[in-house]
Design an enzyme around this catalytic site. Sequence first.
Site, mmCIF file in Angstrom:
data_model
loop_
_atom_site.group_PDB
_atom_site.id
_atom_site.type_symbol
_atom_site.label_atom_id
_atom_site.label_comp_id
_atom_site.label_asym_id
_atom_site.label_seq_id
_atom_site.Cartn_x
_atom_site.Cartn_y
_atom_site.Cartn_z
ATOM 1 N N LYS A 6 -17.194 -6.287 7.671
ATOM 2 C CA LYS A 6 -18.064 -6.062 6.520
ATOM 3 C C LYS A 6 -17.479 -6.759 5.291
ATOM 4 O O LYS A 6 -17.352 -7.963 5.282
ATOM 5 C CB LYS A 6 -18.259 -4.549 6.305
ATOM 6 C CG LYS A 6 -18.587 -3.794 7.599
ATOM 7 C CD LYS A 6 -19.939 -4.134 8.185
ATOM 8 C CE LYS A 6 -20.203 -3.562 9.571
ATOM 9 N NZ LYS A 6 -20.038 -2.130 9.721
ATOM 10 N N TYR A 64 -20.469 6.532 10.742
ATOM 11 C CA TYR A 64 -20.899 5.440 11.603
ATOM 12 C C TYR A 64 -21.212 6.026 12.987
ATOM 13 O O TYR A 64 -20.494 6.902 13.471
ATOM 14 C CB TYR A 64 -19.787 4.387 11.681
ATOM 15 C CG TYR A 64 -20.250 3.123 12.325
ATOM 16 C CD1 TYR A 64 -21.176 2.305 11.686
ATOM 17 C CD2 TYR A 64 -19.795 2.740 13.581
ATOM 18 C CE1 TYR A 64 -21.627 1.146 12.281
ATOM 19 C CE2 TYR A 64 -20.243 1.577 14.185
ATOM 20 C CZ TYR A 64 -21.161 0.791 13.532
ATOM 21 O OH TYR A 64 -21.604 -0.361 14.130
ATOM 22 N N ARG A 94 -1.866 -10.531 23.243
ATOM 23 C CA ARG A 94 -2.326 -9.130 23.239
ATOM 24 C C ARG A 94 -1.253 -8.194 22.670
ATOM 25 O O ARG A 94 -1.547 -7.107 22.187
ATOM 26 C CB ARG A 94 -2.766 -8.673 24.634
ATOM 27 C CG ARG A 94 -3.299 -7.242 24.640
ATOM 28 C CD ARG A 94 -4.174 -6.885 25.829
ATOM 29 N NE ARG A 94 -3.756 -7.485 27.067
ATOM 30 C CZ ARG A 94 -2.652 -7.151 27.746
ATOM 31 N NH1 ARG A 94 -1.864 -6.184 27.313
ATOM 32 N NH2 ARG A 94 -2.362 -7.772 28.877
ATOM 33 N N ASP A 137 -12.747 6.629 6.720
ATOM 34 C CA ASP A 137 -13.393 5.333 6.942
ATOM 35 C C ASP A 137 -13.803 4.798 5.575
ATOM 36 O O ASP A 137 -14.682 5.349 4.907
ATOM 37 C CB ASP A 137 -14.601 5.499 7.870
ATOM 38 C CG ASP A 137 -15.202 4.161 8.291
ATOM 39 O OD1 ASP A 137 -15.172 3.205 7.473
ATOM 40 O OD2 ASP A 137 -15.720 4.065 9.412
HETATM 41 C C1 PLP Z 1 -19.788 -1.288 10.721
HETATM 42 C C2 PLP Z 1 -19.028 -0.049 10.516
HETATM 43 C C3 PLP Z 1 -18.058 0.346 11.441
HETATM 44 C C4 PLP Z 1 -17.821 -0.392 12.718
HETATM 45 O O1 PLP Z 1 -17.264 -1.658 12.534
HETATM 46 P P1 PLP Z 1 -17.456 -2.855 13.586
HETATM 47 O O2 PLP Z 1 -16.632 -3.936 13.008
HETATM 48 O O3 PLP Z 1 -18.921 -3.139 13.644
HETATM 49 O O4 PLP Z 1 -16.960 -2.378 14.911
HETATM 50 C C5 PLP Z 1 -17.329 1.490 11.170
HETATM 51 N N1 PLP Z 1 -17.558 2.226 10.076
HETATM 52 C C6 PLP Z 1 -18.485 1.871 9.170
HETATM 53 C C7 PLP Z 1 -18.686 2.728 7.959
HETATM 54 C C8 PLP Z 1 -19.260 0.728 9.351
HETATM 55 O O5 PLP Z 1 -20.205 0.423 8.460
#
Ligand code: PLP
Length: 396
Positions: free
Chosen positions: A211, A113, A61, A186
């Site tokens: 992603k 998101y 951790r 983001d």
């Molecule tokens: C999917 C997504 C997230 C969150 O990511 P996770 O890995 O599902 O927690 C944040 N921002 C955007 C733009 C996303 O598409």
Amino acid sequence: MKKRIYGQKFGFSTRAVHTGNDVDGETGAIRRPITMANSYALPYDPSEMNWSGADKSLYTRNGGSNQKYLEEKLASLSGGDCVVLASGVAALSGLFFALLKTGDHVVFSSVTYIAVYRLLNELFNHKFNIETTIVDTGDLEAVQAAMRPNTKLVHIETPGNPTLAISDIRAIAEIAHAHGSLLSVDNTFASPYNQRPLELGADFSVESLTKYINGHGDAMGGAVIGKKAHLDMIRTQSQVNLGGVISPFNAWLIMRGSVTLPLRMRRHNENALQIARYLESLSCVRFTAYPGLESHRGHAIAASQMSPGFGGVLAFGLDADHDAHNRFVSHLELITSAVSLGHDESLIVFLGENDERQYLYPPEFHRGFFRFSVGLEDEEDIIADLERALKKTGLR
Ligand SMILES: *Cc1c(COP(=O)(O)O)cnc(C)c1O
């Protein structure tokens, strides 16, 4: 020993292949191993160890080896220091938690998101009295007008999920910095292959590794890229003490997937642009939103900050009622109806009329629409699948 591929000296693809990998000292294997262990051997006298530290091998951790290898690579690809956490949302919440305190103000994009909206507008706001202003960050005057003396952070998402709204990273970085605030972006829809926010003046880039960076739909992870001093805070507060650490196995999987990021993104970029053009040409398609289309309202800004492409996600709506959208999806044979994006396979999700944030979106999104993550399949097969489903729905 193999020469380590660090920094920006080599090209993006070379770094995607090599950075973070090395010859394993024990076996001579030319791949670093996965280390599934909770704990690391202590020194002779451990009494001086900082049990909450993240700088020494101690407990997973506090930081694991596979996490560190992945951080090396993402730092190199994104041009900053990097902390990898358990998910994209762990990265977002980890950043907000480390940075914000009671009395601070945050400006954030009206298109983000969903967890960003929940975290900032509901949880941080209600639990910690952090003030929030939701702004269409495509409108620079609105961003300027939202800034207050206590604005600590501006958080934008570009392209934004799910409408593909574009915000001008350079211009917003200038506004934020002129007010003594920090800018986080983001960058999940673009990935560092198409857009590197730190080079454009942002202080943080956040990636959902779930992603494009992993790319194979089989692991979750998140990253914050920024300056070391900020990232040390995130590491000790959000990783060690809140516990948002990534598992070694997921870090290893994402490391493996990320090797082909440049190749995959090139294909996602090409497929998405062709499919956006195809959808835009159909009279039964009410609108198509993709920043690579000249018709997109953010196209010029997107072209100035994204290169070589615009990513693999688009949005579109049919000139049909709610149920026809669902029937259309039920007729798809290749494209899968599921959330998430950036996988090898094409994924589509119908977002109906009941989204509580719909009032924040442009009018064409007020009726049901699809978010479509265009995959790596042959473009003709994706188009044929769309064509067949439109015919079966009676729209073609
Ligand atoms: C999917 C997504 C997230 C969150 O990511 P996770 O890995 O599902 O927690 C944040 N921002 C955007 C733009 C996303 O598409």
